[in-house]
Motif scaffolding. Structure first.
Motif, short mmCIF file in Angstrom:
data_model
loop_
_atom_site.label_atom_id
_atom_site.label_comp_id
_atom_site.label_asym_id
_atom_site.label_seq_id
_atom_site.Cartn_x
_atom_site.Cartn_y
_atom_site.Cartn_z
N LYS A 206 0.83 -1.20 0.00
CA LYS A 206 0.00 0.00 0.00
C LYS A 206 0.87 1.26 0.00
CE LYS A 206 -3.96 -2.12 2.33
NZ LYS A 206 -4.79 -2.15 3.56
N GLN A 207 1.97 1.22 0.76
CA GLN A 207 2.89 2.36 0.78
C GLN A 207 3.45 2.64 -0.61
OE1 GLN A 207 6.11 2.22 3.59
NE2 GLN A 207 4.78 1.64 5.30
N LEU A 208 3.97 1.59 -1.24
CA LEU A 208 4.59 1.76 -2.55
C LEU A 208 3.55 2.13 -3.61
CD1 LEU A 208 7.09 -1.25 -2.44
CD2 LEU A 208 7.59 1.17 -2.05
N HIS A 209 2.36 1.62 -3.45
CA HIS A 209 1.27 2.01 -4.35
C HIS A 209 0.99 3.50 -4.21
CE1 HIS A 209 -2.38 1.54 -6.73
NE2 HIS A 209 -3.08 2.16 -5.78
N ILE A 213 4.79 3.65 -7.30
CA ILE A 213 5.79 2.70 -7.82
C ILE A 213 5.03 1.59 -8.53
CG2 ILE A 213 7.71 1.17 -7.25
CD1 ILE A 213 8.21 4.10 -6.60
N PRO A 214 5.26 1.35 -9.82
CA PRO A 214 4.52 0.32 -10.56
C PRO A 214 4.69 -1.07 -9.93
CG PRO A 214 5.74 1.73 -12.06
CD PRO A 214 6.21 2.08 -10.68
N GLU A 215 3.68 -1.93 -10.18
CA GLU A 215 3.66 -3.25 -9.54
C GLU A 215 4.93 -4.05 -9.80
OE1 GLU A 215 1.22 -2.01 -11.34
OE2 GLU A 215 -0.47 -1.81 -9.96
N LYS A 216 5.35 -4.11 -11.06
CA LYS A 216 6.53 -4.92 -11.40
C LYS A 216 7.78 -4.35 -10.76
CE LYS A 216 4.62 -6.50 -15.80
NZ LYS A 216 4.78 -6.53 -17.27
N GLN A 217 7.87 -3.01 -10.69
CA GLN A 217 9.05 -2.39 -10.07
C GLN A 217 9.07 -2.62 -8.56
OE1 GLN A 217 10.05 1.64 -11.01
NE2 GLN A 217 9.95 1.31 -13.23
N ARG A 218 7.89 -2.78 -7.95
CA ARG A 218 7.87 -3.06 -6.51
C ARG A 218 8.57 -4.38 -6.22
NH1 ARG A 218 1.43 -2.18 -5.72
NH2 ARG A 218 1.34 -0.27 -6.95
N HIS A 241 24.88 5.27 6.06
CA HIS A 241 24.85 6.18 4.92
C HIS A 241 24.17 7.50 5.27
CE1 HIS A 241 26.19 2.76 2.58
NE2 HIS A 241 26.31 3.54 1.51
N ALA A 242 24.69 8.58 4.69
CA ALA A 242 24.21 9.92 5.03
C ALA A 242 22.79 10.15 4.55
CB ALA A 242 25.15 10.97 4.44
N ASN A 243 22.44 9.62 3.37
CA ASN A 243 21.11 9.86 2.83
C ASN A 243 20.68 8.70 1.94
OD1 ASN A 243 22.14 10.43 0.05
ND2 ASN A 243 23.09 12.17 1.10
N SER A 244 19.43 8.77 1.53
CA SER A 244 18.86 7.68 0.73
C SER A 244 19.49 7.58 -0.65
CB SER A 244 17.34 7.86 0.60
OG SER A 244 16.70 7.63 1.82
N LEU A 286 11.18 7.43 -3.64
CA LEU A 286 11.91 6.51 -2.76
C LEU A 286 13.00 7.21 -1.96
CD1 LEU A 286 12.31 3.35 -5.03
CD2 LEU A 286 10.81 3.62 -3.06
N ILE A 287 13.68 8.14 -2.58
CA ILE A 287 14.83 8.74 -1.90
C ILE A 287 14.47 10.01 -1.13
CG2 ILE A 287 16.48 7.77 -3.54
CD1 ILE A 287 16.58 10.43 -4.95
N ARG A 288 13.24 10.49 -1.31
CA ARG A 288 12.81 11.70 -0.61
C ARG A 288 12.60 11.43 0.88
NH1 ARG A 288 8.07 12.66 -3.16
NH2 ARG A 288 9.18 13.54 -4.97
N ASP A 289 13.03 12.35 1.73
CA ASP A 289 12.78 12.32 3.17
C ASP A 289 13.33 11.07 3.86
OD1 ASP A 289 11.36 14.74 2.92
OD2 ASP A 289 9.50 13.65 2.45
N GLY A 290 14.37 10.49 3.30
CA GLY A 290 15.00 9.35 3.95
C GLY A 290 14.18 8.06 3.92
#
Length: 640
Positions: A206-209, A213-218, A241-244, A286-290
């Motif tokens: 649900k988060q990735l949806h 993020i497309p189903e196959k990429q999930r 690591h400093a960031n995402s 994905l990389i936003r806000d850690g």
């Protein structure tokens, strides 16, 4: 570590029948010691003292963790200091589990009504110790009471770490060897943790949806993170690591290296997989806000640790199905998951051993190969050279669809197959390539044909063509394939029997694939042994596996599968006949290859209630047909 008692057991047991002496307290103590001696002898016979990694400790433990956990147990027993059961059994290779045994001389003191007489009853006392130990460990606890071998009473229970429930297991069974107890603990832990895992995956989906993020990429993202966590460097450094964005770069680098190392002979096969992982880098959500850093840490804690504890369970496939939840129907994207209890069953039916070479020519995400790998590695019994050879040369898969092929490669690597022979090919054009591995067993669940594609029996025929002579192929196909009576289907059946023999056919549970609405059977063939119509084929009616559908999945909620599984395996290998369950029948290409066509009804099991119920159903059915017929007539008259 306790040493096995060398006294003559017959004399020990015979002493138990002697009359009680006047000093009842001393006699009770001596007799309870006799029960403990019986346990000791039985543990010896079961091989507990021959295993160098097993430690059997009487009334104490040298392990600080156990000492700490039991330090307060005696307070409930009215004593001072630490309390210990009669036996504590642990394995230095399985630090998260422990087995405890509590003995009582009097069989009437086996278990109390409320399970709260800890000092006086065997099960009650063992349960108390389990409550304390389960604060950090998974515990299998056993109560043993009685004085004679025939008069003994034995009960087994499990209390898992972090769970309130106590579950009774192995009813009516005596003491078992340690691997059996480990299997019981792992099965219970798997069931609990698997349910929790699926809840987590559902939430993650649900988060990735929500992040578009497309189903196959999930699925690729998920498997990519798991691949990264297989790399020691990535696993040990990802939290720093400093960031995402930096972490994402590191993941792609480490996954690429992992794939390059997987099989130097087939690097070009992994190019598309690397490309798909690389596309993950360009997702701002994905990389936003850690978020990506948090995601990696969550997957390590919630999924990676689960896979390591529950080896050779096909988690990737199950999670992929969940990720496709929002993509209309998951079957439309080319995958139908074979349930793990069926993939494991087929390995037993085919007698997969450490020397087998296992093929799946339409492997999907690799469920059959994962199950076979687990079986083969277990049979290798720690022989590292043999295990390496199994992983390098004894598992072969072919998958045509690119995104599923990528998941199959990831799946095999995650489960320890560092030399994966998974080929992104059309199986009908890769026969010679596959034959070079000399496969002896084929296990497959081919794509279900909707009338416009390749027939399922063609995949079976192709798999058989790749096997060594006398190899065995077991395939799941729709029942319709076993019922062909004309046309191309009949010709396929004829071709199969001209070169190979139909050894067995098993009708499988109706809801095996949940909502797919396809009734299936399993067909077992012996390769390059032309079918002899005089030799009878074995048919099994395997419609009930004990699983019950709840919400969106089928579960063995009543713990029936273990007994059913053993019956199925035994009857298959011994070709036993049982009214209403199995039979032997001579068949040819024009005949139905289904048990239902020849099965006799066991009328002895039909009750008066069954008869009355079915008569009522029939009457209701006829009434509905009559009402529908009248409605149709009225509509027709109205139109006229």
């Amino acid at each position: 570590m306790i040493e096995p008692i060398e006294d003559d057991f017959d004399s020990v047991v015979s002493n138990a029948a002697q009359p009680l002496r006047k000093n009842k307290r001393k006699q009770t103590q001596r007799n309870e010691g006799l029960t403990e001696q019986w346990v000791n002898h039985t543990l010896h016979d079961l091989g507990y003292f021959k295993n160098e990694t097993l430690i059997v400790e009487p009334k104490k433990s040298e392990k600080p963790q156990i000492q700490k956990l039991l330090s307060n147990a005696t307070k409930k027993l009215g004593g001072i200091g630490a309390g210990f059961p009669d036996y504590i059994i642990r394995d230095t290779r399985q630090e998260n589990i422990v087995v405890v045994i509590e003995c009582k001389a009097d069989i009437t003191k086996h278990i109390s009504e409320n399970l709260d007489h800890f000092q006086d009853y065997a099960v009650d006392g063992a349960r108390l110790y389990a409550d304390y130990l389960s604060k950090e460990l998974d515990v299998l606890y056993i109560g043993v009471s009685g004085q004679t071998e025939k008069g003994l009473r034995i009960s087994h229970y499990i209390k898992l770490h972090g769970k309130k429930e106590h579950k009774e297991i192995l009813r009516g069974c005596g003491l078992q060897d340690f691997p059996t107890y480990v299997e019981q603990l792992k099965n219970q832990r798997f069931r609990v943790d698997y349910s929790t895992l699926l809840e987590y995956i559902g939430g993650l989906n649900k988060q990735l949806h929500g992040k578009r993020i497309p189903e196959k990429q999930r699925a690729i993202l998920f498997s990519g993170i798991l691949l990264g966590l297989e790399d020691d460097t990535f696993r040990e450094t990802h939290k720093g690591h400093a960031n995402s964005a930096d972490l994402m770069d590191t993941l792609i680098t480490r996954v690429s290296k992992k794939l390059n190392d997987a099989n130097s002979n087939y690097k070009h096969k992994f190019a598309s997989l690397k490309d798909e992982f690389a596309t993950i880098q360009h997702s701002p959500a994905l990389i936003r806000d850690g978020y990506f850093k948090e995601l990696v840490q969550e997957i390590e804690e919630r999924v990676h640790s689960f896979i390591k504890y529950n080896e050779y369970h096909d988690i990737i496939s199950r999670c992929y199905i969940e990720f496709l939840k929002y993509a209309n129907d998951d079957g439309s994207l080319g995958i139908v998951l074979t349930p793990s209890h069926i993939t494991e069953l087929f390995c037993e039916l085919a007698r997969v051993s450490k020397d087998s070479v296992v093929l799946d020519n339409c492997c999907g995400t690799g469920g059959f190969l994962v199950a076979a790998m687990g079986k083969m590695i277990s049979a290798a019994q720690g022989d590292r050279k043999k295990i390496e050879h199994i992983q390098k040369s004894q598992l072969v898969g072919v998958e045509y669809q690119p995104h599923i092929f990528n998941l199959a490669v990831s799946n095999m690597i995650i489960h320890g197959d560092g030399k994966s022979n998974i080929f992104h090919e059309d199986c009908f054009k890769s026969t010679e390539l596959v034959k070079s591995f000399k496969p002896t067993i084929a296990l497959l669940n081919p794509p279900f044909n909707d009338g416009s594609g390749i027939d399922e029996l063609e995949f079976v025929e192709q798999a058989l063509s790749c096997l060594e002579p006398n190899g065995i192929a077991i395939a799941i196909v729709p029942m319709s394939c076993a019922m062909y009576e004309r046309g191309a289907g009949l010709e396929l059946k004829r071709r199969l029997l001209e070169k190979h023999s139909l050894e067995a056919s098993m009708s499988l549970p109706t809801q095996l694939f949940n909502d797919k609405g396809v009734n299936t059977c399993a067909l077992a063939f012996r390769a390059y042994l032309p079918h002899d119509p005089k030799r009878k084929t074995w048919f099994g009616y395997w419609r009930d596996d004990g699983f019950i559908k709840s919400k969106r999945k089928r579960e063995d909620s009543a713990d029936q599968w273990s007994a059913i599984r053993e019956k199925w395996i035994d009857s298959f290998h011994n070709r036993t006949c049982e009214t209403g369950f199995s039979l032997l029948q001579s068949v040819g290409a024009k005949d139905e290859w289904l048990c239902e066509a020849y099965l006799e009804t066991d009328y002895s099991t039909i009750t008066k209630e069954d008869f009355e119920r079915d008569v009522k159903r029939f009457v209701l059915y006829r009434l509905i047909l009559e009402i529908q017929g009248n409605s149709t007539d009225e509509a027709s008259n109205g139109e006229a």
